[in-house]
Design a protein around this motif. Sequence first.
Motif: not given
Length: 751
Positions: A449-455, A497-501, A503-510, A528-533
């Motif tokens: 989850a942290k890797a998806i968000m760029g954290l 939804y769209r997120i802004i990572r 680390d890179s500021g890239e726009e990604r869909w999750v 509790i839940g899940t998140i996927q790129d």
Amino acid sequence: MLSTEPETRGVVRSYDLQGLERERAFDEITRVAAFVCGTPIALINFIHSDRQWTKAGVGLELGDVPLSESVCACAIQQSDAFVVPNLREDRRFGHLSLVGGEPFLKFYAGVRLETAEGLGLGMLCVLDNKPRPAGLSAEQVEALNLLAKSVMSHLELRRASTKLAEREKRFRTILDAVPQKIWTARADGTHDYFNKRWYAFSDAQPVESHGDRWLDLIHQDDRVRVQARWRHSIATGEDYEIEYRLRHNSGEYRWMLARAQAIRSKNGKIERWLGTSTDIHKTKTVEQALAVREQHYSGLLEASAVVVWFAGPDGTVTHSKGWTELTGQTDQEYLGLGWLRAVHPEDQARVVPIWEAAQASGSFYQAEFRVKSRNGGHRWILASAVPIHDASGRLREWVGSIVDVHDRKLAEQQLYASKERLRLAIETTALGIWDVDLISGEREWSPEAKAIMGLPADAPLTRNTFLDRLHPDDRGQVEASFYAASSDASLTYEGTYRIIRADSGEERWVAATGRTLLGIDGRPSRKIGTIQDITAREHAKIILRASEERLRLALQASRMIAWEQDLRTNFITRSDNAIGLMGMGSAPLSDVLDRIHPEDRGLREPRPNASQTPYISTVLGSEWDAPDSSSPQISTTFPCGMHSRWGRSCVLRCPKSNGCASLPRWRCLCRLTPWHNRTRGLGAGERGAAAPARRKLCSVAPRSISPPLKQFVAFEACGSVQTFSTLMQPVRAREPGRRGRRCRSRFEGMC
């Protein structure tokens, strides 16, 4: 020392002089003083602060007098008797209003009212309206001093009584505030006081409790025993202690623990008894329940599968109950250290050091290991033991138990395997998991989850960690669904939804999912839940939508229709532009057949049975405005595939659904049944037989369609739903026997 000085005011207040009303005792003292001294006036005056007031007197009522008008204010400064033979002639007092005016005082004699500390409170004085040059005799002065001491004795007694009353009041206030039922009794054992707790508990009145009447509140089965024990303490002076049942204000009898001690004088004589009664009903009930549970526990051990064992201080087993049933070892085999022979060989080296360490430290022992089962094989057990010490603190023995945990151990192993599979699945699918404790506020994200968000892996997690990474346009939607706090909100939610990572500021869909778990009180306690790129999937959707839009525009520009028939339901789905071109959209097959001109419906071949290979029909159409001759018939047959089905082409009339029934339209119909992928399935001979038919059709087609057809139609099979693509484009056509007129050619699906 005077009572007007600040440091003495506290002592003066202790006598409560201002609060005293006129009393008979003081009035009698003043009468005696006037009689002894032979004066018509005698007063007891007290001086405090800036005034003088008369406590008692005879012959004169003065009330409050300012100190500036007071003779006593001057006299109190003297330690001995103060005598003024003629006040009128004395320059200190001649100007006073009581001297120059009524009652025209001439003689004054007084002695101090003095405390044991030497503090002057006032004066006992005698006065006369005639001068007395001889003053008072020594006997009269001595009598005044004795009377002054009587006044002070009375004041001291009153102060002592006041202090005693205040102390008694304070004592009883304390007793009433103590969360205990307190009582007192006289030396003979007669109860004379109970505090408020007693009355609140028993709801009895003082008349029902004082004396020996309190015994009536005791349970009749305990009354004789309590009375005998109380009389014994009264007779011997021993401390009183007993348990009995006392009637509660609810009518229930509750267990009490009564204790009392004798209060003795300096010479050891009993003066009073002070006692307490403590409600021990809960404790007594627990004790009784424990006794019952002790019996239950003993029976439970006998009936259950728990093994109980005992060992000496040296750790050798001395006795066990149930070990033989578990392992098959006899008493002689497991006593001492013989039980180790039943332990699995792989566990012996681990179990022995744990048991030896517990013996050395005298601490709690617990270990899990496998033992040989009576029925063969090995089973997991949990062995526990506690040290038992004697009164001197020396280790007396070990008491332990053994519980079969084999099933739990297998379940733990299966759970571990499941967790490993889940972990591998998460790592494979790059699925992140998040967990929020709504009670403690603790948050946990998986590394994915942290890797998806760029954290970074050690990034702190707060409520806004996810919100801060959201695209601004999606933040409100997430707050309304995932962050809803009310208990009536949806318990499950999901969204893209769209997120802004970070680390890179890239726009990604999750894609995020969540579920709210409720506590026992029905309120949300955990999420509790899940998140996927899903960026690649969203980009593919965008490309697909663009492709579909291009196809729609192409069909619209070329006035072509795309359609698909479900052979299970005979429903035909058409592209959106079908209504504009045909006057009808998606519809069942029957609706299409109803639009064929009645005179042309008989030209259709019967539909094959459903058990046969599915087929599809196409209409190659050329439109004429108003044909005035019979429609040309083009009839040919050719083999189509390995099943040797035959096809026919003909021209049919179909009314256009635009409300103009008088202007029929013409369609060129070609039915193929069944189909295969072009003619690649045909043999060489079949392809040769089919070629003349195709050339004949293509040679006739130029009469109404040009340029000549090079390829008629391409088919593709997709399961039970068959699709095809047309290769025709809009061309110029003309009606047979007439000059060429503009028309459009297209394929239209029919059965």
